[in-house]
Design an enzyme around this catalytic site. Structure first.
Site, PDB file in Angstrom:
ATOM      1  CD  GLU A 184      -3.072  -0.722   0.157  1.00  0.00           C
ATOM      2  OE1 GLU A 184      -3.257   0.461  -0.179  1.00  0.00           O
ATOM      3  OE2 GLU A 184      -3.696  -1.676  -0.334  1.00  0.00           O
ATOM      4  CB  SER A 227       5.715   0.215  -2.596  1.00  0.00           C
ATOM      5  OG  SER A 227       6.476  -0.228  -1.510  1.00  0.00           O
ATOM      6  CB  CYS A 273      10.474   1.161   6.844  1.00  0.00           C
ATOM      7  SG  CYS A 273       9.712   0.142   5.584  1.00  0.00           S
ATOM      8  CD  GLU A 295       8.430  -2.713  -4.307  1.00  0.00           C
ATOM      9  OE1 GLU A 295       8.079  -3.866  -3.995  1.00  0.00           O
ATOM     10  OE2 GLU A 295       7.937  -1.701  -3.771  1.00  0.00           O
TER      11      GLU A 295
END
Ligand code: HEM
Length: 412
Positions: A249, A251, A361, A370
């Site tokens: 959610e 990224s 994180c 990504e």
């Protein structure tokens, strides 16, 4: 209260900014209200006896200090509702936090992420080719969702045919991460349904992996559970929930926010095209400039003094990550999107988009991979990028992002 009309007007302006900073209808631009709040002070009274932490120095100091706990967040934000979000180590403190994060860390190493690089590149190439063929797309559907969703599902071991189901469950849960007071009855009911569906779906998958181990993260967690009594079934489901929800959610919004920033600042897009190696530092600038996660909470465990203010044990704060990242005291020209800000020689202050300290994180290497892959591919292959419509935003406050992003895309 002062009777000076100017002071009264200023108080009203700040109160309005407090409301707007967390109100769903102001998601397209919370930054103007953040500026008013930062100017008002480092701590501004917020909803439910909390204080909003508006500036970078205090936000960083609180996140890095383990005397500020994250364990009370479920009660603070979700105390009003019947359904509990399955406990995850995001909301735990040592020693449970250390034990669970350590187990996941083993299944989720930097090496595992590096091994995904070729797969990430292949996926982005395929999706970009389809986008260029179509010419006009909703970038959320065409790129921003499929990249992180596919990668996290493949890492965990979710079969391809179930990816869409995982996406919809996870969207219901992500909306439910917002404070319960901001959610309507339908959204609360949708969260309850999503949590139940998630628990059943991943419960089945865990059973399958127990009988038939595979080279995936679910199997690694199941085996960690079996090797000792170190991970209960509830902890296992809670861990999967945070990996799935936090694992895409966020990224999705990073990718979409980055593309939107490049469209709005064509000069920066030209810079990226001229030098696709800027993709690395650009990831951090997108994270800083338009954070995917806008706030987190902390509760004082002891009497704590910070920025000249003393908090009593139990006092809660809402750390406005998105505001700290735009603090001009930490970042020169903070409202400017500057792809080179994080080039090594420039020593920019760190942004707080991945948090800091104990709860920093866990997926940051994956999110960076990504985004870097997407930015590099855009820099190499895309020659024209423009908006077809002003993008609408989802009402989500914590995990903030667009619901659609219709663009025209040209290239090779
Ligand atoms: C752009 C993408 C991402 C952003 C902006 C982001 C942001 C954050 C933030 C702000 C926190 C700290 C919350 C707090 O201290 O209250 C966090 C924690 C966490 N994130 Fe991410 N995240 C991203 C991607 C991911 C991915 C891809 C994964 C996993 C695959 C992930 C898994 C986690 C986990 C497990 C935690 C909890 C860590 C702990 O409590 O020790 N995140 N994330």
């Amino acid at each position: 209260m002062s009777s000076d009309p100017a002071a009264v007007a200023e108080t009203t302006r700040v109160q309005q900014a407090v409301i707007e900073s967390v109100a769903p209808q102001f998601r397209h631009n919370p930054y103007d209200s953040y500026e008013i709040l930062r100017t008002a002070g480092p701590f501004v009274p917020g909803p439910h006896d909390t204080h909003l932490v508006t500036r970078h120095t205090e936000a960083q100091a609180i996140l890095i200090d383990p005397r500020w706990s994250h364990a009370e967040e479920p009660d603070l934000l979700h105390g009003d509702s019947d359904v509990e979000l399955p406990g995850s180590f995001l909301w735990m403190e040592p020693p449970d936090h250390t034990r669970l994060r350590g187990l996941v860390g083993k299944a989720f190493t930097a090496r595992t992420v590096t091994a995904l690089r070729a797969r990430a590149e292949q996926l982005v190439e395929e999706l970009l080719t389809a986008m260029l063929t179509a010419g006009e797309v909703d970038l959320l559907e065409a790129l921003a969702y499929p990249v992180p969703l596919t990668l996290i599902c493949e890492m965990l071991g979710v079969p391809t045919e179930a990816h869409a189901q995982v996406r919809s469950m996870s969207a219901g849960i992500a909306r439910g991460l917002d404070p319960d007071v901001l959610l309507g009855p339908e959204e609360l009911a949708a969260r309850t349904a999503a949590v139940h569906e998630f628990t059943a779906f991943f419960g089945d998958l865990v059973e399958q992996r127990r009988k038939n181990p595979q080279p995936d993260v679910i199997t690694a967690l199941v085996q960690a559970e079996e090797a000792g009594v170190r991970l209960t079934h509830t902890e296992l489901i809670g861990t999967l929930l945070i990996l799935v929800v936090a694992g895409h959610e966020t990224s999705v919004n990073l990718i979409a926010n980055g593309v939107l920033a490049l469209i709005r600042e064509p000069g920066e897009f030209r810079r990226l095209r001229a030098d696709p190696d800027l993709a690395g530092p650009a990831v951090d600038e997108v994270l800083r400039y338009d954070a995917p996660v806008h706030l987190t909470t902390r509760t004082a465990r002891a009497e704590l003094t910070i920025g000249g203010r003393t908090f009593a044990p139990g006092d809660a704060v809402i750390v406005l990550l998105g505001s700290a990242n735009r603090d001009p005291a930490a970042f020169p020209a903070a409202d400017r999107f500057d792809l080179g800000r994080y080039l090594p020689g420039r020593r920019a202050e760190r942004h707080l988009s991945f948090g800091l300290g104990l709860h920093y994180c866990l997926g940051a290497p994956l999110a960076r991979l990504e985004m870097r892959t997407v930015l590099r591919a855009l820099g190499v292959r895309v020659t024209g990028l423009s908006l077809l419509a002003e993008p609408p935003y989802r009402p989500n406050v914590v995990v903030r992002g667009m619901s659609e992003l219709h663009v025209r895309v040209e290239g090779r």
